[in-house]
Every structure is written in C-alpha cells, then in structure tokens.
Design an enzyme around this catalytic site. Sequence first.
Site, PDB file in Angstrom:
ATOM      1  N   GLU A 250      81.466  86.980   1.621  1.00  0.00           N
ATOM      2  CA  GLU A 250      81.078  88.162  -0.247  1.00  0.00           C
ATOM      3  C   GLU A 250      82.695  88.397   0.173  1.00  0.00           C
ATOM      4  OE1 GLU A 250      79.448  87.926  -1.847  1.00  0.00           O
ATOM      5  OE2 GLU A 250      77.834  87.200  -0.534  1.00  0.00           O
ATOM      6  N   GLU A 385      92.882  91.453  -7.751  1.00  0.00           N
ATOM      7  CA  GLU A 385      92.080  93.012  -7.552  1.00  0.00           C
ATOM      8  C   GLU A 385      92.739  94.427  -6.917  1.00  0.00           C
ATOM      9  OE1 GLU A 385      89.514  93.231  -4.021  1.00  0.00           O
ATOM     10  OE2 GLU A 385      87.349  93.607  -5.007  1.00  0.00           O
TER      11      GLU A 385
HETATM   12  P1  NAD Z   1      89.192  94.418   4.782  1.00  0.00           P
HETATM   13  O1  NAD Z   1      89.186  92.655   4.478  1.00  0.00           O
HETATM   14  O2  NAD Z   1      90.608  94.270   4.320  1.00  0.00           O
HETATM   15  O3  NAD Z   1      87.898  94.537   6.265  1.00  0.00           O
HETATM   16  C1  NAD Z   1      87.023  93.555   5.911  1.00  0.00           C
HETATM   17  C2  NAD Z   1      86.404  93.856   7.032  1.00  0.00           C
HETATM   18  O4  NAD Z   1      87.334  92.841   8.024  1.00  0.00           O
HETATM   19  C3  NAD Z   1      86.928  95.057   8.549  1.00  0.00           C
HETATM   20  O5  NAD Z   1      85.916  95.407   9.303  1.00  0.00           O
HETATM   21  C4  NAD Z   1      88.208  94.780   8.498  1.00  0.00           C
HETATM   22  O6  NAD Z   1      88.747  95.506  10.125  1.00  0.00           O
HETATM   23  C5  NAD Z   1      88.178  93.398   9.001  1.00  0.00           C
HETATM   24  N1  NAD Z   1      89.216  92.580   9.609  1.00  0.00           N
HETATM   25  C6  NAD Z   1      90.638  93.024   9.241  1.00  0.00           C
HETATM   26  N2  NAD Z   1      91.446  91.922   9.702  1.00  0.00           N
HETATM   27  C7  NAD Z   1      90.634  91.099  10.117  1.00  0.00           C
HETATM   28  C8  NAD Z   1      91.212  90.113  11.111  1.00  0.00           C
HETATM   29  N3  NAD Z   1      92.219  89.421  10.951  1.00  0.00           N
HETATM   30  N4  NAD Z   1      90.146  89.374  11.257  1.00  0.00           N
HETATM   31  C9  NAD Z   1      88.308  89.717  11.122  1.00  0.00           C
HETATM   32  N5  NAD Z   1      88.443  90.384  10.915  1.00  0.00           N
HETATM   33  C10 NAD Z   1      89.474  91.461  10.474  1.00  0.00           C
HETATM   34  O7  NAD Z   1      88.187  94.620   3.485  1.00  0.00           O
HETATM   35  P2  NAD Z   1      88.159  96.705   3.181  1.00  0.00           P
HETATM   36  O8  NAD Z   1      89.133  97.032   2.734  1.00  0.00           O
HETATM   37  O9  NAD Z   1      88.034  96.933   3.902  1.00  0.00           O
HETATM   38  O10 NAD Z   1      87.507  96.209   1.065  1.00  0.00           O
HETATM   39  C11 NAD Z   1      87.458  95.783   0.230  1.00  0.00           C
HETATM   40  C12 NAD Z   1      87.289  94.385  -0.355  1.00  0.00           C
HETATM   41  O11 NAD Z   1      85.980  94.269   0.412  1.00  0.00           O
HETATM   42  C13 NAD Z   1      87.573  94.120  -1.708  1.00  0.00           C
HETATM   43  O12 NAD Z   1      88.021  93.063  -1.366  1.00  0.00           O
HETATM   44  C14 NAD Z   1      85.772  93.910  -2.513  1.00  0.00           C
HETATM   45  O13 NAD Z   1      86.225  93.219  -3.331  1.00  0.00           O
HETATM   46  C15 NAD Z   1      85.754  93.104  -0.542  1.00  0.00           C
HETATM   47  N6  NAD Z   1      84.196  93.191  -0.888  1.00  0.00           N
HETATM   48  C16 NAD Z   1      82.981  92.651  -1.215  1.00  0.00           C
HETATM   49  C17 NAD Z   1      81.604  93.007  -1.693  1.00  0.00           C
HETATM   50  C18 NAD Z   1      80.641  91.303  -1.914  1.00  0.00           C
HETATM   51  O14 NAD Z   1      79.623  91.060  -1.608  1.00  0.00           O
HETATM   52  N7  NAD Z   1      81.620  90.383  -2.135  1.00  0.00           N
HETATM   53  C19 NAD Z   1      81.592  94.018  -1.662  1.00  0.00           C
HETATM   54  C20 NAD Z   1      82.580  94.826  -1.128  1.00  0.00           C
HETATM   55  C21 NAD Z   1      83.710  94.745  -0.966  1.00  0.00           C
END
Ligand code: NAD
Length: 492
Positions: A250, A385
């Site tokens: 997602e 975004e």
């Molecule tokens: P992010 O991608 O930075 O982090 C998400 C998660 O991934 C965190 O728990 C982070 O620690 C983990 N992560 C980071 N690096 C990783 C790696 N190398 N391997 C595995 N896990 C790793 O996102 P964010 O800044 O926490 O959240 C914002 C983003 O999430 C935005 O792009 C938003 O659009 C998206 N989002 C999508 C939905 C949806 O349902 N489509 C819902 C909410 C947020």
Amino acid sequence: MQDLQMLCDGRWVNAQNGEWLETFNPYTGAAWARVPRAGVEDVDRAVQAARRAYVGPAWRNLTPTARGALLRRLGDLVARDADELAELETRDNGKLISEMRAQMRYMPQWYYYFGGLADKVEGRVIPIDKPDCFNFTWDEPLGVVAAITPWNSPLLLATWKLAPALAAGNTVVWKPSEHSTASALAFGRLFEEAGFPPGVVNIVSGLGSDIGEALVTHPDVAKVAFTGGDQTGQHVYEMAARGIKPVTLELGGKSANIICADADLDNAVKGAVSGIFAATGQTCIAGSRALVHRDIHDSFVDKLVAFARTARMGDPALPETQIGPVTTQAQLKKILDYIDIARAGGARCVLGGTPGSRPECGRGWFVEPTIFCDVRPDMRIAQEEVFGPVLCVIPFDNDDEAVRIANDTRYGLAAGLWTRDMGRALNLSRRLEAGTVWVNTYRATSFLSPFGGYKRSGIGRESGLSAIREYLQEKSVWISTGGDVPNPFVMR
Ligand code: NAD
C-alpha cells in the site's frame, strides 16, 4: 521520559544490543519516550517465536471459530481503550485528537468483521475429470507474516493487515514506524489480554534501515504486508522477490480531486479542503491535485482560499484544533523544499507557503495550509507526493482533459469527482486509473470496502471480503476412490 519495550513470544523485552531510539512529540518538538532500537538478532528472535507459534498446538489447534472469537474480543478491548490509544497516537505523531478518537472508535469494526469471516473461509469440491478420483481444496494460512507500517494512522493501518492475517490463521511480526512506535507497543498488551497465545503477534521496534532487510528476507517469513512510500515499497518488493514471497504493498499517491463545472461548489470546496488539509495532508489518499473546470476556476479558488483561511491551527491534543503539526522535522523540511520547488517552477502561491508561525503553533513543526495556482500537470509539485498540506490547482477545459491530467502520474491510489450529473460521474469513474473513486465525497473508507492502489500505488487490497485472500493459499487434495493403483508403466 518513559522507556517502552517490544513484544516477543509473549514477553516484553529490550533490544539485545541495549540500544534505544527517542520518540518525539511533534507539537512540543521534545522527546517524551524511548523505544528499543532492535537489531537483526531481535528480528530473528521474533520471527522464530512467530514460527513456533504458527506450528505450535495453541494456535494451530484453535478452530477458526475460536480464532474469530479472539479477534472479536480484541475489538472489544480496542473499543474500551479507544480514547487512551488516540491520546497516545496524538502525542507521538501529532495527528488531531478529534481524528484519532474517531479512528480508534471505528477500528474495532475490522476485528469484528474479520473475526466473523475467520470461519467462513470454505474450500471447494472440484468436479474432477478423472474416474475414481475425488478432488477438493483447502484454503490455508501462509505462515509468518511480516507487517511493516508507516507513521500516519499507525494502528489503523496495522489493523488492516493484522485482522485479516490473524483471521486466516497466520502469525505476525509487526514492525511499526520508528516515528510512531508508542501506540503499537501499548496495543500489543491488548493481544495478550484478549488471550492470543504467546508468539502469535510479535512487535519489533526500530529503523527500517537497520532491520527491514533482515525481516523481509528472513527464511521463515512467508509473506510481507507493507504500507509506506513507493521508493521503500519498491525496495521491499525487490527484497521479497529474492525469496519468491507474496507481498501486499500500500504505497503513496498524488490523487486528483476533479471539480466539474456543474458541481455544487460549496460542497466541492469542503471536499477539497478535507482532501488535503485534514490530517495535515499526511495521508496516502490526500487529494493533492484539484483539477478545476476553467469556467468555475476563479470562483472556486476564491471560495477555497476563504474557507481554508478559517482553519484553526495549533495543539493537536485540543479537540477544537483543525490543522496540527507534521510528524517529523525531516518531513517539515521536505514540505518546505517542495514549496520552494513549486515557486521556482512558476506556480503562484495564493495561500500559505511558509512554516506555521502563529502563537498557537508553539515550538511545533507546522506548515501553513498552502495552495498553488497556475500549476502545470508536468511540474514536480503536480507529480510527486509531498505528504503535507500543499494543494495544486490545475485548470481543465473538458472531461477528456480532466481524465488525461488525472491519470498522468505514476500513482493510482484514489480520485474524487464533484458533479451533479450521475452519467458523467459513472463515465469518469470508469476512466480514472485509481483504486478508489469518490463522487461528491472524499476520504470515506470502511472495513467492508476494498482499498488499494493502481500503478505505483500498490499491489493487493485491504479491507472487504477479498482482503483475507491476501493471507491464504489454496491447496488441492486428490483422493483415489478406486481400488487398485493402476500399473504405472501402462499409459491410460
Ligand atoms: P516509509 O516508506 O518511509 O516507511 C514505512 C515503513 O517502512 C516504516 O516502518 C519504515 O521503518 C519501514 N522501512 C524503511 N526502510 C525500510 C527497508 N529498507 N526495509 C523494510 N522496511 C523499511 O513511509 P513513511 O514515511 O513512514 O509513510 C509515509 C508514506 O506511506 C507515504 O508515501 C504514504 O503515501 C504512504 N502510505 C500509504 C498508505 C496506503 O494505504 N496506500 C497509507 C498510509 C501511508
């Protein structure tokens, strides 16, 4: 300053390396708690616990009906503690208390729904084309699911994974975001209280860069369910591919809110404002592009700016606050950088465009609600975004052009349509490349309705009947009903 612990095999533990991460209150800018900074050895410990729980009798021998009852009990506990969990989320990620309370009070529905679904997963009897054979299918869990979640709506987005994964009979290792771990750890206590066997749900806290790879590629992890940014999502997908593991992704969005010339403008203004300024724009479904028919463009923008100006910014813990801070200092900088990029590209700022400096903003990480006009669809501000309270307004002349602009991004999470003409609404809904389309409303979600992205916004669906399928695999069982096994050297 409080020290919080992680959940592993039913026990509350520190990181084995003894390291910690501070967690900040975005309104005060101050650290208020420490969470364990897990290492790869903690991931291994948690995955092993989840695997033992998966094959162990306490979970495996539970009937689906009993599993469903556990989930429903968990839903009751969430309902009991909803306000407490909401306050924790607001302190940790700065989202409005009014929004988090509403979210927490609605969240039990996912546990009731998937709890109810747990014993309605039925296999099939296949009318097989071989004599003396009986063939049927079982839908079985996958094993250990790694659930990785972001910081906006931390518990709700985790629930979208945990409820169907557990209903299907899997066990889970959950890695919440390093920016919103506190509510996840508080939530962990409810699994214990509901009566889930130890190890069925484990929580590891820490940085994705430290432990993400170890978790995704762990040989005992059978499936990865990820919500986050599309760059991280791509990386997770590539890592999961090494182990040929199924994924649910997602990811982000750049959703268009299309305001047709025949729209009820006052409603459309409210929809555009709720699409981008609610949750301070920190939502994957933010309607960050308002596509406005040229005939009504100027009057719409006037109304929009006037309404957005009325928003009360300030302490997210106060119920009257309408726009809170952004979650991290890094996010604040990223949003301000995008505002500079928009200006440099020639977009005209008609509202905001600065950090929040009102007295009510205190020392928090605020951005004024920002609206840009004269935005061209190919500008970076219209393609990338921002994840903040920044709206681009783009004019269009006819429906075809609106669809073309709306679809002209790499994302496809959601879209909004404002029109009084239901024929146009159906026609355009079909042509929009988005997993969700809202007509004359915005941001509605439910446990009953599938949610997920087209294109780079993701793979798979959460919520609704089909979501449980993301956590199941189908087994085909053949039984000979004939007497003798035929001679294998004689082809029939
Ligand atoms: P992010 O991608 O930075 O982090 C998400 C998660 O991934 C965190 O728990 C982070 O620690 C983990 N992560 C980071 N690096 C990783 C790696 N190398 N391997 C595995 N896990 C790793 O996102 P964010 O800044 O926490 O959240 C914002 C983003 O999430 C935005 O792009 C938003 O659009 C998206 N989002 C999508 C939905 C949806 O349902 N489509 C819902 C909410 C947020």
